[in-house]
Design a protein around this motif. Structure first.
Motif, PDB file in Angstrom:
ATOM      1  N   VAL A 102       0.832  -1.208   0.000  1.00 56.20           N
ATOM      2  CA  VAL A 102       0.000   0.000   0.000  1.00 56.20           C
ATOM      3  C   VAL A 102       0.857   1.244   0.000  1.00 56.20           C
ATOM      4  N   ALA A 103       1.867   1.270   0.891  1.00 51.96           N
ATOM      5  CA  ALA A 103       2.754   2.432   0.958  1.00 51.96           C
ATOM      6  C   ALA A 103       3.512   2.604  -0.355  1.00 51.96           C
ATOM      7  N   GLY A 104       3.987   1.490  -0.924  1.00 52.96           N
ATOM      8  CA  GLY A 104       4.713   1.569  -2.184  1.00 52.96           C
ATOM      9  C   GLY A 104       3.870   2.104  -3.312  1.00 52.96           C
ATOM     10  N   LYS A 105       2.597   1.761  -3.295  1.00 53.56           N
ATOM     11  CA  LYS A 105       1.673   2.203  -4.339  1.00 53.56           C
ATOM     12  C   LYS A 105       1.555   3.715  -4.385  1.00 53.56           C
ATOM     13  N   TYR A 106       1.568   4.337  -3.212  1.00 52.49           N
ATOM     14  CA  TYR A 106       1.363   5.784  -3.149  1.00 52.49           C
ATOM     15  C   TYR A 106       2.664   6.573  -3.039  1.00 52.49           C
ATOM     16  N   ARG A 107       3.792   5.873  -3.087  1.00 47.05           N
ATOM     17  CA  ARG A 107       5.067   6.557  -2.924  1.00 47.05           C
ATOM     18  C   ARG A 107       5.301   7.589  -4.018  1.00 47.05           C
ATOM     19  N   LYS A 108       4.774   7.355  -5.208  1.00 46.44           N
ATOM     20  CA  LYS A 108       4.989   8.290  -6.318  1.00 46.44           C
ATOM     21  C   LYS A 108       4.367   9.653  -6.051  1.00 46.44           C
ATOM     22  N   TYR A 109       3.423   9.696  -5.092  1.00 44.64           N
ATOM     23  CA  TYR A 109       2.776  10.974  -4.770  1.00 44.64           C
ATOM     24  C   TYR A 109       3.520  11.735  -3.672  1.00 44.64           C
TER      25      TYR A 109
ATOM     26  N   VAL B 259       6.266  18.913  -2.084  1.00 46.73           N
ATOM     27  CA  VAL B 259       6.514  20.199  -2.739  1.00 46.73           C
ATOM     28  C   VAL B 259       5.305  21.110  -2.580  1.00 46.73           C
ATOM     29  N   PHE B 260       4.111  20.543  -2.704  1.00 46.35           N
ATOM     30  CA  PHE B 260       2.888  21.328  -2.522  1.00 46.35           C
ATOM     31  C   PHE B 260       2.841  21.929  -1.118  1.00 46.35           C
ATOM     32  N   ILE B 261       3.135  21.125  -0.106  1.00 50.99           N
ATOM     33  CA  ILE B 261       3.134  21.617   1.275  1.00 50.99           C
ATOM     34  C   ILE B 261       4.182  22.711   1.442  1.00 50.99           C
ATOM     35  N   LEU B 262       5.344  22.496   0.873  1.00 51.47           N
ATOM     36  CA  LEU B 262       6.433  23.469   0.950  1.00 51.47           C
ATOM     37  C   LEU B 262       6.018  24.807   0.340  1.00 51.47           C
TER      38      LEU B 262
END
Length: 226
Positions: free
Chosen positions: A13-20, A26-29
Motif C-alpha cells: 500500500v505504501a509503495g503504491k502511493y510513494r509516487k505521490y 513540494v505542494f506543502i512546501l
C-alpha cells in the motif's frame, strides 16, 4: 536506521502511493511559504507570522530530510559537523565581529544559546545540503562543484539579508550590510561544501532542489517588496 524507501518497497500500500510523496511534499512546501509571504507582506500583522518562522524552518527541514536515504554514521557525522560549524561561526561572529561583521540576532528565530538561535545551525545544514545537491547536477570537477555550492549559498544570502533586518531575524550595526558578510559567508560555505563533496554520504535527494528554489523565490519576493 533502515532505508525508508526500502521499507516502503516491502509495503504494497505504501509503495503504491510513494509516487505521490514528492508532489505532495513540494505542494506543502510551496503553500507554507506562500502563506508566510502573504502574512509578512499583506496581512497587516507581520509580527504574528514572524513568530511562525521557527515552525516554517522546522517543517522545511522535516520535508527535506524525510527524503534523505541512508542515515548511516557518515551522514549523521556530516550533519553534526555542518550544524556545529555553522552555529559556532555565528557565535564567533556575534561576539567578535569576525567572519561576517557586527550584527545581533532578534527574537524571530526562537531560542538562543550564546545569543545565537539554535535554528541557525539547522539553517546552515539545510543550505549546505541543498546547494551541494544542486551543484552535483553538473559534471564539474568536485572542487568547482564546491565553489558553485558556495556561490549559490551567497546568492540566497544576498536576498535574505535585507529581509532579515526588516523582520527581526537579525540586524547590522549601523543598519548597513557589510561586504565582509558575503566574503565570510562564501569562505565558511566553501569549507562546508568541500566537506559535502568529500563526505561518503548519499547525495541524491529528490526534494533538495525544490527546497532551495522555494527559499530563493520566497526571499526574492520579500526583497522586491521592501
Amino acid at each position: 536506521m533502515p532505508d525508508t524507501n526500502a521499507v516502503l518497497d516491502k509495503m504494497p500500500v505504501a509503495g503504491k502511493y510513494r509516487k505521490y510523496a514528492l508532489p505532495l511534499a513540494v505542494f506543502i512546501l510551496v503553500v507554507f511559504h506562500a502563506v508566510g509571504f502573504w502574512g509578512l507582506r499583506f496581512s497587516g500583522k507581520p509580527e504574528y507570522f514572524q513568530q511562525l518562522t521557527p515552525m516554517n524552518l522546522l517543517l522545511t527541514n522535516t520535508l527535506l530530510f524525510a527524503f534523505h536515504r541512508r542515515w548511516n554514521a557518515a551522514f549523521i557525522l556530516f550533519a553534526a559537523v555542518v550544524f556545529a560549524v555553522g552555529f559556532f561561526s555565528e557565535v564567533l561572529g556575534v561576539h567578535t565581529g569576525l567572519l561576517f561583521g557586527n550584527y545581533s540576532y532578534g527574537a524571530a528565530l526562537g531560542t538562543k544559546v550564546w545569543e545565537v538561535p539554535l535554528l541557525i545551525g539547522l539553517n546552515w545544514l539545510m543550505l549546505v545540503y541543498t546547494t551541494g545537491h544542486i551543484s552535483n547536477l553538473t559534471r564539474l570537477p568536485w572542487v568547482l562543484k564546491a565553489i558553485l555550492g558556495a556561490i549559490l549559498m551567497v546568492l540566497l544570502d544576498f536576498f535574505i539579508e535585507p529581509v532579515a533586518s526588516r523582520f527581526d531575524f537579525w540586524s547590522w550595526q549601523g543598519g548597513n550590510i557589510p561586504l565582509s558578510n558575503f566574503v565570510g559567508w562564501f569562505f565558511v560555505a566553501l569549507l562546508l561544501q568541500v566537506y559535502f563533496q568529500l563526505a561518503p554520504i548519499y547525495k541524491q535527494n529528490r526534494i533538495a532542489n525544490w527546497v532551495y528554489l522555494v527559499q530563493l523565490l520566497f526571499f526574492i519576493g520579500l526583497y522586491s517588496q521592501l
